[in-house]
Motif scaffolding. Sequence first.
Motif, mmCIF file in Angstrom:
data_model
loop_
_atom_site.group_PDB
_atom_site.id
_atom_site.type_symbol
_atom_site.label_atom_id
_atom_site.label_comp_id
_atom_site.label_asym_id
_atom_site.label_seq_id
_atom_site.Cartn_x
_atom_site.Cartn_y
_atom_site.Cartn_z
ATOM 1 N N GLU A 123 -5.203 -4.240 0.558
ATOM 2 C CA GLU A 123 -4.056 -3.391 0.857
ATOM 3 C C GLU A 123 -3.533 -3.627 2.262
ATOM 4 O O GLU A 123 -2.330 -3.458 2.525
ATOM 5 N N ARG A 124 -4.404 -4.023 3.182
ATOM 6 C CA ARG A 124 -4.011 -4.211 4.583
ATOM 7 C C ARG A 124 -3.582 -5.638 4.899
ATOM 8 O O ARG A 124 -3.162 -5.920 6.030
ATOM 9 N N LEU A 125 -3.682 -6.533 3.937
ATOM 10 C CA LEU A 125 -3.314 -7.916 4.204
ATOM 11 C C LEU A 125 -1.799 -8.065 4.290
ATOM 12 O O LEU A 125 -1.060 -7.459 3.517
ATOM 13 N N PRO A 126 -1.313 -8.895 5.200
ATOM 14 C CA PRO A 126 0.135 -9.097 5.326
ATOM 15 C C PRO A 126 0.689 -9.970 4.201
ATOM 16 O O PRO A 126 -0.066 -10.639 3.483
ATOM 17 N N SER A 127 1.996 -9.977 4.084
ATOM 18 C CA SER A 127 2.662 -10.818 3.090
ATOM 19 C C SER A 127 2.549 -12.286 3.462
ATOM 20 O O SER A 127 2.515 -12.648 4.640
ATOM 21 N N LEU A 128 2.497 -13.140 2.425
ATOM 22 C CA LEU A 128 2.532 -14.585 2.629
ATOM 23 C C LEU A 128 3.778 -15.197 2.010
ATOM 24 O O LEU A 128 3.806 -16.391 1.686
ATOM 25 N N GLU A 129 4.804 -14.404 1.822
ATOM 26 C CA GLU A 129 6.038 -14.927 1.235
ATOM 27 C C GLU A 129 6.579 -16.059 2.095
ATOM 28 O O GLU A 129 6.627 -15.973 3.322
ATOM 29 N N GLY A 130 6.980 -17.142 1.428
ATOM 30 C CA GLY A 130 7.492 -18.304 2.130
ATOM 31 C C GLY A 130 6.415 -19.235 2.650
ATOM 32 O O GLY A 130 6.740 -20.256 3.276
ATOM 33 N N ARG A 131 5.147 -18.935 2.408
ATOM 34 C CA ARG A 131 4.033 -19.762 2.890
ATOM 35 C C ARG A 131 3.389 -20.515 1.724
ATOM 36 O O ARG A 131 3.333 -20.013 0.598
ATOM 37 N N THR A 132 2.888 -21.700 2.018
ATOM 38 C CA THR A 132 2.213 -22.540 1.028
ATOM 39 C C THR A 132 0.739 -22.654 1.377
ATOM 40 O O THR A 132 0.394 -23.011 2.513
ATOM 41 N N VAL A 133 -0.120 -22.367 0.408
ATOM 42 C CA VAL A 133 -1.563 -22.406 0.605
ATOM 43 C C VAL A 133 -2.166 -23.357 -0.427
ATOM 44 O O VAL A 133 -2.019 -23.152 -1.635
ATOM 45 N N VAL A 134 -2.834 -24.395 0.044
ATOM 46 C CA VAL A 134 -3.516 -25.359 -0.825
ATOM 47 C C VAL A 134 -4.989 -24.981 -0.869
ATOM 48 O O VAL A 134 -5.628 -24.805 0.175
ATOM 49 N N ILE A 135 -5.539 -24.842 -2.076
ATOM 50 C CA ILE A 135 -6.917 -24.375 -2.243
ATOM 51 C C ILE A 135 -7.645 -25.294 -3.212
ATOM 52 O O ILE A 135 -7.142 -25.578 -4.306
ATOM 53 N N THR A 136 -8.835 -25.733 -2.845
ATOM 54 C CA THR A 136 -9.652 -26.517 -3.769
ATOM 55 C C THR A 136 -10.575 -25.587 -4.554
ATOM 56 O O THR A 136 -11.083 -24.609 -4.025
ATOM 57 N N GLY A 137 -10.772 -25.906 -5.839
ATOM 58 C CA GLY A 137 -11.721 -25.159 -6.668
ATOM 59 C C GLY A 137 -11.285 -23.755 -6.982
ATOM 60 O O GLY A 137 -11.952 -22.788 -6.599
ATOM 61 N N SER A 145 -0.691 -12.887 -5.151
ATOM 62 C CA SER A 145 -0.267 -11.486 -5.232
ATOM 63 C C SER A 145 0.432 -11.022 -3.959
ATOM 64 O O SER A 145 1.161 -10.032 -3.970
ATOM 65 N N LYS A 146 0.209 -11.754 -2.874
ATOM 66 C CA LYS A 146 0.866 -11.441 -1.603
ATOM 67 C C LYS A 146 2.091 -12.307 -1.346
ATOM 68 O O LYS A 146 2.620 -12.343 -0.241
ATOM 69 N N GLY A 147 2.557 -12.992 -2.378
ATOM 70 C CA GLY A 147 3.807 -13.728 -2.287
ATOM 71 C C GLY A 147 3.688 -15.180 -1.894
ATOM 72 O O GLY A 147 4.700 -15.878 -1.805
ATOM 73 N N GLY A 148 2.472 -15.686 -1.635
ATOM 74 C CA GLY A 148 2.304 -17.069 -1.234
ATOM 75 C C GLY A 148 2.385 -18.030 -2.407
ATOM 76 O O GLY A 148 2.108 -17.680 -3.552
#
Length: 373
Positions: free
Chosen positions: A89-103, A118-121
């Motif tokens: 609930e306290r995490l900021p938005s990641l709208e407009g950001r790209t996150v690459v994740i392995t696994g 869920s945070k827009g990333g």
Amino acid sequence: IEATSSQHPVRPTVSTDRTMAMAGSGRRAERNVPTLWRTSIPSYVLAVLILITTSRSHHAVAFSTPSSSSSTPIDMAERPSRYYASFCERLPSLEGRTVVITGCSRGLGYVTARTVASKGGRVIALNRSSERSARALEMISEGRSGGHGGSGPPPIHVECDLTSFASVRNACREVRELTKDDGGIDVLCCNAGVMLQPDTATVDGYDLTASTNMLSHFLIVKELFPHLQIASKRSGESRVVTMSSASGYGGPPFDARFFERRGGALGGDDTQSSYARYHQSKLANLAFAAALDRKVREGSVAGDDNNVLSLACTPGVCGSDMFLHATRVMSGRPAPRDRVPSVEDGALAQLKCIFDPDVESGQLWGPSMGGGG
């Protein structure tokens, strides 16, 4: 895993200098961790897992990671998450950001990708192609507007087999194409990992565990670093988040033999030897994160106008598939997941490194050491 408080369930464990000490010498590492951990950490972690396999079970709930079965056997039951909901609930938005994740098809990676989406990333998931991976991405996509704020674009799957450098290079080529016109990569999350695997060589001749946990992630960072620099110039910073483990703390010290072309000739398949290979890979993760931080600060891998943060994290012992596998290897059957914290709670340190605007390059985040969570 004991949280420091209900408000701050993860905390910085050590800084860059201390991380480098861990990578250099078992003795030096012992002086940089709390008293409880001033023993042989690999032996301590094994003892904890063995204790778990012989303890009694409590409070099982249905496991939330994608499953093809509608019923949930006891070994797939999970303890209710204690911190995850309020933390998110306290995490900021990641709208407009790209996150690459392995696994991202299960476990910590799945929870991390789901939370980012869920945070827009925008999530770019580097997974091996499988029915489970496809289902995980469907669930991540369906949960993008799950009440945590914002609805990001659909996640993108990129085929990536961490036991093949050719596959890794192909995946990175595809990721570069996907991000070249969209402001680069804001976060590269080196999440995927294996534990207690056979003494087997990859197609490239390296140890299976070393290649999966460290060498292929090293290659991914190298191949994608220019696109991290692009994002850093655009938004002021980008991040490399490296998943390690408490098994990387303490001795034995780093041994380069485990990262040479000696796959299949590094001790055999017994538990002690396979754990030694895992320990070395997790120690190497810490050394890599610290060295990357130092090189960026010195300007040797980035210009003066770049700000690429290097962070490391550990999940503690949590109810992931790796936990089931490790306890199965050691005791002949998997311990129920409800004996340890949930996968969601285990993902908090990784989420902290991805989201928190106040973290600093060179930090190692993880659960408070000691306690029973």
